[in-house]
Design a protein around this motif. Sequence first.
Motif, mmCIF file in Angstrom:
data_model
loop_
_atom_site.group_PDB
_atom_site.id
_atom_site.type_symbol
_atom_site.label_atom_id
_atom_site.label_comp_id
_atom_site.label_asym_id
_atom_site.label_seq_id
_atom_site.Cartn_x
_atom_site.Cartn_y
_atom_site.Cartn_z
ATOM 1 N N GLU A 282 -39.419 0.087 -30.866
ATOM 2 C CA GLU A 282 -38.505 0.526 -29.807
ATOM 3 C C GLU A 282 -39.287 0.913 -28.557
ATOM 4 O OE1 GLU A 282 -34.712 2.592 -31.999
ATOM 5 O OE2 GLU A 282 -36.648 3.626 -32.169
ATOM 6 N N TYR A 283 -40.362 1.645 -28.769
ATOM 7 C CA TYR A 283 -41.174 2.111 -27.655
ATOM 8 C C TYR A 283 -41.817 0.938 -26.920
ATOM 9 C CZ TYR A 283 -44.196 5.243 -25.032
ATOM 10 O OH TYR A 283 -44.814 5.914 -24.035
ATOM 11 N N ASP A 284 -42.375 0.001 -27.687
ATOM 12 C CA ASP A 284 -43.004 -1.171 -27.078
ATOM 13 C C ASP A 284 -41.981 -1.996 -26.304
ATOM 14 O OD1 ASP A 284 -45.485 -0.453 -28.052
ATOM 15 O OD2 ASP A 284 -45.523 -1.979 -29.628
ATOM 16 N N ALA A 285 -40.796 -2.174 -26.858
ATOM 17 C CA ALA A 285 -39.759 -2.952 -26.169
ATOM 18 C C ALA A 285 -39.379 -2.286 -24.858
ATOM 19 C CB ALA A 285 -38.531 -3.108 -27.068
ATOM 20 N N PHE A 286 -39.176 -0.970 -24.893
ATOM 21 C CA PHE A 286 -38.815 -0.245 -23.674
ATOM 22 C C PHE A 286 -39.915 -0.352 -22.634
ATOM 23 C CE2 PHE A 286 -38.700 3.312 -20.828
ATOM 24 C CZ PHE A 286 -37.370 3.398 -20.483
ATOM 25 N N MET A 287 -41.146 -0.149 -23.062
ATOM 26 C CA MET A 287 -42.250 -0.177 -22.110
ATOM 27 C C MET A 287 -42.521 -1.586 -21.588
ATOM 28 S SD MET A 287 -42.717 2.936 -21.648
ATOM 29 C CE MET A 287 -44.153 2.869 -20.581
ATOM 30 N N GLY A 288 -42.277 -2.599 -22.405
ATOM 31 C CA GLY A 288 -42.384 -3.968 -21.919
ATOM 32 C C GLY A 288 -41.367 -4.245 -20.827
ATOM 33 N N GLU A 289 -40.150 -3.737 -21.010
ATOM 34 C CA GLU A 289 -39.120 -3.870 -19.987
ATOM 35 C C GLU A 289 -39.490 -3.092 -18.730
ATOM 36 O OE1 GLU A 289 -35.537 -2.659 -21.967
ATOM 37 O OE2 GLU A 289 -35.738 -4.269 -23.448
ATOM 38 N N ALA A 290 -40.073 -1.906 -18.916
ATOM 39 C CA ALA A 290 -40.508 -1.105 -17.768
ATOM 40 C C ALA A 290 -41.569 -1.856 -16.968
ATOM 41 C CB ALA A 290 -41.049 0.246 -18.238
ATOM 42 N N PHE A 291 -42.504 -2.496 -17.673
ATOM 43 C CA PHE A 291 -43.533 -3.278 -16.994
ATOM 44 C C PHE A 291 -42.879 -4.369 -16.152
ATOM 45 C CE2 PHE A 291 -46.401 -6.802 -16.429
ATOM 46 C CZ PHE A 291 -47.600 -6.194 -16.078
ATOM 47 N N ALA A 292 -41.952 -5.094 -16.751
ATOM 48 C CA ALA A 292 -41.289 -6.197 -16.043
ATOM 49 C C ALA A 292 -40.555 -5.689 -14.797
ATOM 50 C CB ALA A 292 -40.325 -6.911 -16.980
ATOM 51 N N LYS A 293 -39.923 -4.535 -14.890
ATOM 52 C CA LYS A 293 -39.206 -3.980 -13.734
ATOM 53 C C LYS A 293 -40.167 -3.514 -12.647
ATOM 54 C CE LYS A 293 -35.082 -2.747 -16.265
ATOM 55 N NZ LYS A 293 -34.241 -1.668 -16.809
ATOM 56 N N MET A 294 -41.297 -2.956 -13.046
ATOM 57 C CA MET A 294 -42.278 -2.509 -12.047
ATOM 58 C C MET A 294 -42.954 -3.701 -11.367
ATOM 59 S SD MET A 294 -44.102 0.871 -13.638
ATOM 60 C CE MET A 294 -44.488 0.127 -15.223
ATOM 61 N N ASP A 295 -43.079 -4.810 -12.073
ATOM 62 C CA ASP A 295 -43.712 -6.009 -11.525
ATOM 63 C C ASP A 295 -42.735 -6.684 -10.561
ATOM 64 O OD1 ASP A 295 -45.287 -8.224 -11.005
ATOM 65 O OD2 ASP A 295 -44.935 -9.152 -12.962
ATOM 66 N N ARG A 296 -42.541 -6.052 -9.418
ATOM 67 C CA ARG A 296 -41.522 -6.486 -8.460
ATOM 68 C C ARG A 296 -41.737 -7.899 -7.938
ATOM 69 N NH1 ARG A 296 -42.268 -0.968 -7.035
ATOM 70 N NH2 ARG A 296 -43.638 -1.557 -5.334
ATOM 71 N N ASN A 297 -42.972 -8.336 -7.809
ATOM 72 C CA ASN A 297 -43.206 -9.689 -7.299
ATOM 73 C C ASN A 297 -43.284 -10.725 -8.416
ATOM 74 O OD1 ASN A 297 -45.755 -9.296 -8.364
ATOM 75 N ND2 ASN A 297 -46.817 -9.327 -6.391
ATOM 76 N N GLY A 298 -43.179 -10.287 -9.661
ATOM 77 C CA GLY A 298 -43.110 -11.192 -10.791
ATOM 78 C C GLY A 298 -44.371 -11.991 -11.078
ATOM 79 N N ASN A 299 -45.534 -11.469 -10.662
ATOM 80 C CA ASN A 299 -46.778 -12.217 -10.869
ATOM 81 C C ASN A 299 -47.492 -11.869 -12.174
ATOM 82 O OD1 ASN A 299 -47.886 -9.725 -10.286
ATOM 83 N ND2 ASN A 299 -49.287 -10.488 -8.706
ATOM 84 N N GLY A 300 -46.879 -11.022 -12.989
ATOM 85 C CA GLY A 300 -47.470 -10.698 -14.284
ATOM 86 C C GLY A 300 -48.504 -9.593 -14.263
ATOM 87 N N THR A 301 -48.722 -8.987 -13.103
ATOM 88 C CA THR A 301 -49.642 -7.851 -12.995
ATOM 89 C C THR A 301 -49.006 -6.792 -12.109
ATOM 90 O OG1 THR A 301 -50.805 -8.679 -11.034
ATOM 91 C CG2 THR A 301 -51.680 -9.352 -13.195
ATOM 92 N N LEU A 302 -49.535 -5.574 -12.243
ATOM 93 C CA LEU A 302 -49.076 -4.473 -11.400
ATOM 94 C C LEU A 302 -50.155 -4.128 -10.391
ATOM 95 C CD1 LEU A 302 -47.557 -2.123 -14.134
ATOM 96 C CD2 LEU A 302 -46.369 -3.837 -12.726
ATOM 97 N N SER A 303 -49.766 -4.024 -9.149
ATOM 98 C CA SER A 303 -50.668 -3.593 -8.087
ATOM 99 C C SER A 303 -50.523 -2.083 -7.912
ATOM 100 C CB SER A 303 -50.308 -4.288 -6.773
ATOM 101 O OG SER A 303 -49.036 -3.836 -6.323
#
Length: 115
Positions: free
Chosen positions: A45-66
Motif C-alpha cells: 500500500e505504501y509503495d503504491a501510494f508513494m509511486g503515485e506521489a512520484f508520478a504527480k510530482m514529476d510534472r514534466n513527465g520525464n521520469g525524474t524529479l528536479s
Amino acid sequence: MKKTALTLAFLFLAGPALAQATGDLTQQHFDALDRDGNGTISKAEYDAFMGEAFAKMDRNGNGTLSPQETTGILTVEQFAVVDANSDGRITREEFMTQVSQDFALGDRNRDGSLN
C-alpha cells in the motif's frame, strides 16, 4: 532525513502547512494510506501510494524529479540525500529506495506494516 517519506506522503496529501517533522500521521492521513481499511499500512500500500506521489510530482513527465518539482516538499538537504548519485535529479528508483528505507524505519516491530 528529518522528514521521512511518511511526512512526504502526507505533505502530498494535505500540503506543506500540515507537515510534522516527526513523521507522525494523523488518522486522516493514515486512512488515506490504508487502502484496504484493515487498520495497517502494508509495504505494498505504501509503495503504491508513494509511486503515485512520484508520478504527480514529476510534472514534466520525464521520469525524474528536479529540485523545482520538489520545492516545498523536500529541503535542499533532503533532496541531496534522496539523489543518491548526486546528479541533480531524483529517479523513481532513488525515490523508491528512500521510501523503502523510511518504511523500514517506521516498521518498528518488523511485521511488514505500519500501524
